[in-house]
Scaffold this active site. Structure first.
Site, PDB file in Angstrom:
ATOM      1  N   ASN A 179       0.671  -1.168  -0.123  1.00 43.53           N
ATOM      2  CA  ASN A 179      -0.027   0.188   0.168  1.00 43.53           C
ATOM      3  C   ASN A 179       0.869   1.350  -0.123  1.00 43.53           C
ATOM      4  OD1 ASN A 179      -0.584   1.769   2.512  1.00 43.53           O
ATOM      5  ND2 ASN A 179       0.118   0.063   3.199  1.00 43.53           N
TER       6      ASN A 179
ATOM      7  N   SER B 178       5.600   5.179   8.799  1.00 41.58           N
ATOM      8  CA  SER B 178       5.105   4.804   7.431  1.00 41.58           C
ATOM      9  C   SER B 178       6.007   5.283   6.242  1.00 41.58           C
ATOM     10  CB  SER B 178       3.715   5.930   7.260  1.00 41.58           C
ATOM     11  OG  SER B 178       3.464   5.709   6.024  1.00 41.58           O
TER      12      SER B 178
ATOM     13  N   ASN C 269       5.095   6.221   3.325  1.00 36.42           N
ATOM     14  CA  ASN C 269       4.227   6.788   2.272  1.00 36.42           C
ATOM     15  C   ASN C 269       4.173   8.332   2.449  1.00 36.42           C
ATOM     16  OD1 ASN C 269       3.699   4.320   0.991  1.00 36.42           O
ATOM     17  ND2 ASN C 269       2.338   3.751   2.501  1.00 36.42           N
ATOM     18  N   THR C 270       4.686   8.903   3.381  1.00 36.42           N
ATOM     19  CA  THR C 270       4.794  10.484   3.562  1.00 36.42           C
ATOM     20  C   THR C 270       6.412  10.810   3.602  1.00 36.42           C
ATOM     21  OG1 THR C 270       2.694  10.305   5.125  1.00 36.42           O
ATOM     22  CG2 THR C 270       4.381  11.895   5.392  1.00 36.42           C
TER      23      THR C 270
ATOM     24  N   ASN D 153       6.124  -1.457  11.186  1.00 35.88           N
ATOM     25  CA  ASN D 153       5.365  -0.912  10.147  1.00 35.88           C
ATOM     26  C   ASN D 153       5.567  -1.761   8.873  1.00 35.88           C
ATOM     27  OD1 ASN D 153       3.603   0.730   8.764  1.00 35.88           O
ATOM     28  ND2 ASN D 153       4.178   2.596  10.234  1.00 35.88           N
TER      29      ASN D 153
ATOM     30  N   LYS E  36       5.834   3.847  17.025  1.00 29.90           N
ATOM     31  CA  LYS E  36       5.768   2.526  15.903  1.00 29.90           C
ATOM     32  C   LYS E  36       7.101   2.586  14.863  1.00 29.90           C
ATOM     33  CE  LYS E  36       2.819   0.080  12.696  1.00 29.90           C
ATOM     34  NZ  LYS E  36       1.357  -0.055  12.260  1.00 29.90           N
TER      35      LYS E  36
ATOM     36  N   PHE F  21      -1.679   8.109   4.065  1.00 36.70           N
ATOM     37  CA  PHE F  21      -2.237   8.956   5.412  1.00 36.70           C
ATOM     38  C   PHE F  21      -3.533   9.459   4.839  1.00 36.70           C
ATOM     39  CE2 PHE F  21       1.478   9.361   8.176  1.00 36.70           C
ATOM     40  CZ  PHE F  21       1.392   8.388   8.540  1.00 36.70           C
TER      41      PHE F  21
HETATM   42  C1  LIG Z   1      -3.658  -1.106   3.578  1.00 37.46           C
HETATM   43  C2  LIG Z   1      -2.765  -0.802   4.916  1.00 37.46           C
HETATM   44  C3  LIG Z   1      -3.007   0.550   5.543  1.00 37.46           C
HETATM   45  C4  LIG Z   1      -2.058   0.943   6.669  1.00 37.46           C
HETATM   46  N1  LIG Z   1      -2.135   1.875   7.199  1.00 37.46           N
HETATM   47  C5  LIG Z   1      -1.362   2.076   8.451  1.00 37.46           C
HETATM   48  C6  LIG Z   1      -1.591   3.375   9.068  1.00 37.46           C
HETATM   49  O1  LIG Z   1      -2.193   4.370   8.741  1.00 37.46           O
HETATM   50  N2  LIG Z   1      -0.754   3.785  10.259  1.00 37.46           N
HETATM   51  C7  LIG Z   1       0.203   2.394  10.888  1.00 37.46           C
HETATM   52  O2  LIG Z   1       0.826   2.654  11.714  1.00 37.46           O
HETATM   53  N3  LIG Z   1       0.354   1.456   9.984  1.00 37.46           N
HETATM   54  C8  LIG Z   1      -0.469   1.125   9.115  1.00 37.46           C
HETATM   55  N4  LIG Z   1      -0.408  -0.097   8.230  1.00 37.46           N
HETATM   56  C9  LIG Z   1       0.578  -1.041   8.712  1.00 37.46           C
HETATM   57  C10 LIG Z   1       0.046  -2.091   9.781  1.00 37.46           C
HETATM   58  O3  LIG Z   1      -0.580  -1.516  10.869  1.00 37.46           O
HETATM   59  C11 LIG Z   1       1.180  -3.187  10.096  1.00 37.46           C
HETATM   60  O4  LIG Z   1       2.192  -2.523  10.827  1.00 37.46           O
HETATM   61  C12 LIG Z   1       1.564  -3.965   8.758  1.00 37.46           C
HETATM   62  O5  LIG Z   1       0.655  -3.912   7.874  1.00 37.46           O
HETATM   63  C13 LIG Z   1       2.297  -5.167   9.214  1.00 37.46           C
HETATM   64  O6  LIG Z   1       0.916  -5.973   9.805  1.00 37.46           O
HETATM   65  P1  LIG Z   1       0.413  -7.102   8.622  1.00 37.46           P
HETATM   66  O7  LIG Z   1       1.489  -8.030   7.964  1.00 37.46           O
HETATM   67  O8  LIG Z   1      -0.323  -8.023   9.751  1.00 37.46           O
HETATM   68  O9  LIG Z   1      -0.481  -6.675   7.721  1.00 37.46           O
HETATM   69  C14 LIG Z   1      -1.246  -0.248   7.309  1.00 37.46           C
HETATM   70  C15 LIG Z   1      -1.143  -1.539   6.536  1.00 37.46           C
HETATM   71  C16 LIG Z   1      -2.043  -1.716   5.354  1.00 37.46           C
HETATM   72  C17 LIG Z   1      -1.858  -3.246   4.834  1.00 37.46           C
END
Ligand SMILES: Cc1cc2nc3c(=O)[nH]c(=O)nc-3n(C[C@H](O)[C@H](O)[C@H](O)COP(=O)(O)O)c2cc1C
Length: 351
Positions: free
Chosen positions: A110, A172, A174-175, A241, A212, A114
């Site tokens: 992704n 993140s 993406n910022t 993350n 985080k 934000f």
């Molecule tokens: C679509 C998507 C959006 C995410 N948005 C955020 C976010 O806004 N803030 C954040 O701290 N992590 C965000 N994450 C990261 C997740 O919280 C997590 O750290 C990461 O996906 C690893 O866990 P997983 O493998 O179980 O998905 C996002 C992940 C995905 C897939």
């Protein structure tokens, strides 16, 4: 999983990921995803920061960015839910498409950037909910903000009176520039300001404040962050993350889209980082393990690597809501097999 939710899953997978996500949120908000039956598992109850968690399996940030469905998600059996990331002002995020499934690898990429409703609306939603169940708030900065620290301070002020814990997301991918805040000098200055903001906003019982971090840190950054975690006065780290790395062997056609990779390929690197940070912080700093958890054995491995709690997101996309109860019963069985009397007894036992 209910028949309805089970039948919906393959259909949702035919839709673009963001469309499927919006429909899922709508269904959850309308109560169309039934809560599982079954008694809570006493073995999974655990206490951290003086708070009682019914189980250590949490919903990671990003699923419910706008606090639209925290109680529905708690109803699916999660022990806690993290909303966000939320930025001071509402923002649209990056151009679409910006979420890609890589089904072959159980992964997602992704680059949402934000997208969220902003602090005012999201805080109002949290304020309106009955405070049952543990909900943390994850905060970020607006893409074009000239003052990152002020953005995070605003997040702390808004959520300190409302959330059970606060997460400073400086990881993140993406910022632009966000992850530079993880450098020693920057993170130290940031946390000093945020801990002061938290004291001012919730002087009586301030919620725990966590940071985080990214899975893509240099050795020096990892050492610095461990040091900061031990000395700054924060209450924990969330590890990790999404990653900008692309492990060899990814098979999907979208594997080389820019953005953050989550899901199965993130399990090994994020668990290795968790174990390293547990060792560096000598077990003195609570850690939440996240990255690639898809079953009870994965959750158990994170706990044995040093996690007090765990979170997941991507596996939910592939396995649907029945995953939560499945992970809980698998985790309880593994704890029993190894004769651990509690989750806490197993933390860090793998090292
Ligand atoms: C679509 C998507 C959006 C995410 N948005 C955020 C976010 O806004 N803030 C954040 O701290 N992590 C965000 N994450 C990261 C997740 O919280 C997590 O750290 C990461 O996906 C690893 O866990 P997983 O493998 O179980 O998905 C996002 C992940 C995905 C897939």
């Amino acid at each position: 999983m209910s028949g309805l939710a089970g039948a919906a899953l393959p259909l949702l997978r035919l839709l673009p990921p963001e469309t499927a996500h919006h429909l899922t949120l709508r269904a959850l908000a309308l109560g169309l995803v039934p809560a599982p039956g079954g008694a809570p598992e006493p073995l999974l109850r655990t206490t951290l920061w003086g708070r009682d968690f019914p189980n250590p399996i949490g919903l990671a940030a990003g699923f419910d960015k706008n606090a639209a469905v925290p109680d529905a998600m708690l109803g699916l059996g999660f022990g806690f839910v993290e909303i966000g990331s939320v930025t001071p002002l509402a923002q649209a995020g990056n151009p679409k498409p910006r979420v890609f499934r890589i089904g072959e690898d159980g992964a997602v990429i992704n680059r949402l950037g934000f997208n969220n409703d902003g602090l005012d609306l999201v805080a109002a939603r949290l304020a309106a909910r009955p405070r049952r169940g543990i909900v943390g708030a994850n905060i970020g900065k607006n893409r074009d903000s000239p003052d990152a620290v002020a953005d995070y301070e605003a997040g702390i002020r808004a959520f300190a009176p409302l959330a059970d814990y606060l997460v400073v997301n400086i990881s993140s991918p993406n910022t632009p520039g966000l992850r530079d805040l993880q450098r020693r000098h920057e993170v130290t200055a940031l946390l000093e300001r945020l801990l002061a903001a938290r004291r001012a906003a919730a002087p009586g019982t301030p919620p725990p404040l966590l940071v985080k971090i990214a899975p893509d840190l240099t050795e020096e950054e990892r050492a610095d962050l461990a040091d900061v975690a031990l000395t700054s006065g924060i209450d924990g780290l969330i590890i990790a993350n999404t990653t900008v790395a692309r492990p060899p062997g990814l098979r999907g056609v979208h594997a080389h889209e820019p953005g953050g990779l989550s899901g199965k390929p993130l399990f090994a690197p994020s668990t290795a980082l968790l174990a390293e940070m547990y060792r560096r912080t000598k077990g003195r700093v609570p850690l939440i393990g996240v990255g690639g958890i898809a079953n009870g054995a994965d959750a158990y491995a994170k706990i044995r690597a040093g996690a007090s709690l765990v979170q997941l997101y991507t596996a939910l996309i592939y396995q649907g809501p029945g995953l939560v109860e499945r992970i809980k019963s698998e985790l309880a069985a593994l704890l029993r097999r190894d004769r651990f009397a509690s989750v806490a007894a197993a933390i860090g036992s793998g090292g």
